[in-house]
Design an enzyme around this catalytic site. Sequence first.
Site, mmCIF file in Angstrom:
data_model
loop_
_atom_site.group_PDB
_atom_site.id
_atom_site.type_symbol
_atom_site.label_atom_id
_atom_site.label_comp_id
_atom_site.label_asym_id
_atom_site.label_seq_id
_atom_site.Cartn_x
_atom_site.Cartn_y
_atom_site.Cartn_z
ATOM 1 N N LYS A 198 12.005 -3.177 -9.902
ATOM 2 C CA LYS A 198 10.659 -2.357 -10.196
ATOM 3 C C LYS A 198 10.113 -1.602 -9.149
ATOM 4 C CE LYS A 198 10.350 -7.187 -11.986
ATOM 5 N NZ LYS A 198 10.203 -8.670 -12.519
ATOM 6 N N GLN A 213 6.437 -12.488 -9.267
ATOM 7 C CA GLN A 213 8.184 -13.250 -9.583
ATOM 8 C C GLN A 213 8.206 -13.929 -9.201
ATOM 9 O OE1 GLN A 213 10.712 -10.120 -10.306
ATOM 10 N NE2 GLN A 213 11.576 -11.709 -10.711
ATOM 11 N N ASP A 221 3.053 -9.150 -17.391
ATOM 12 C CA ASP A 221 4.412 -9.991 -18.142
ATOM 13 C C ASP A 221 3.960 -10.677 -19.134
ATOM 14 O OD1 ASP A 221 6.308 -10.015 -16.067
ATOM 15 O OD2 ASP A 221 5.423 -10.729 -14.732
HETATM 16 N N1 GUN Z 1 12.059 -13.526 -13.533
HETATM 17 C C1 GUN Z 1 12.769 -13.326 -14.925
HETATM 18 N N2 GUN Z 1 12.321 -12.736 -15.391
HETATM 19 C C2 GUN Z 1 11.267 -12.101 -15.006
HETATM 20 C C3 GUN Z 1 10.233 -11.578 -15.369
HETATM 21 O O1 GUN Z 1 10.296 -10.409 -16.570
HETATM 22 N N3 GUN Z 1 9.071 -11.517 -14.594
HETATM 23 C C4 GUN Z 1 8.065 -12.129 -13.769
HETATM 24 N N4 GUN Z 1 7.478 -12.053 -12.593
HETATM 25 N N5 GUN Z 1 9.314 -12.870 -13.166
HETATM 26 C C5 GUN Z 1 10.349 -12.800 -13.726
#
Ligand code: GUN
Length: 279
Positions: A47, A91, A114
């Site tokens: 990311k 995360q 998110d």
């Molecule tokens: N862990 C697995 N998928 C995601 C996501 O889309 N966002 C975040 N913050 N953590 C994750």
Amino acid sequence: MILDGKAVAVQIVEKLKAELAKKNVTPQLAVILIGDDPASRVYVRNKQKKAEYIGIKTQLFEYPVDVAEKVVLDKIYQLNNDKNVTAILVQMPIPEHISREKIIMAIDPRKDVDCFTPENVGKLSIGLKPYFYPATPQGILMLLDYYKIPIEGKHAVVIGRSNIVGKPMSQMLLKRNATVTICHSHTENLEEIIKTADIIISAVGKKIVRCKMVSKKSVIVDVGIYKDSNGNLTGDVDFAEVAPLVDFISPVPGGVGPMTIASLMINVVNSYDDNNPVS
Ligand code: GUN
């Protein structure tokens, strides 16, 4: 036909990069990573790399697995109040001793790229516009739209009911006037239900969609991604068996994964405008 998420994502990313360069603005993404889960580390790195490529500034706040809950909450409050930070991402998963609820509730919904916070999730669930749509479902809809796959009136079967994918995916498909069935680990007659689907979206994390469940008209979106016993990345769908039988299918890797990141990048780019209404 393959739903080539990798190729569509490249186009989105290039467009975002050009847009930021033209506007000459710099959104700023703060990422909180707790513990040393190798998969989370890879996701966060990907990311960040994509964000920096586009022209988004990123900051990573890393904490050991035994960090106190208050330390993380205080960091979130500080980021909420930092005018330069336009987007906050914690995360998941986070360690057991830290309340997921408290962490999610602490994030400013205007920076919640998110779509985890109750304000954004609630708006989504009553058909209002959240500040940000959740990345994976938004990415999947963009992929279906790119290939001009009709959604209205179609029967979409979503397998999996997670907060990140299954539930918001179902709501967003409903908003697009699909007829939606949500299946999960307790569903009886799964095979019979899947057989009636026009669009199958599988987000389970194990091999579940087999050739006997699909028909020629099926559109298959595979959200699952994990390593098989040989260490190769694979998805929920038996690709070799199913791909020759259906109209459209997304591969793993190279399908939903890149679309999710591109979709998150759209949110981060938009976060600048949300925090700077006069820009
Ligand atoms: N862990 C697995 N998928 C995601 C996501 O889309 N966002 C975040 N913050 N953590 C994750």
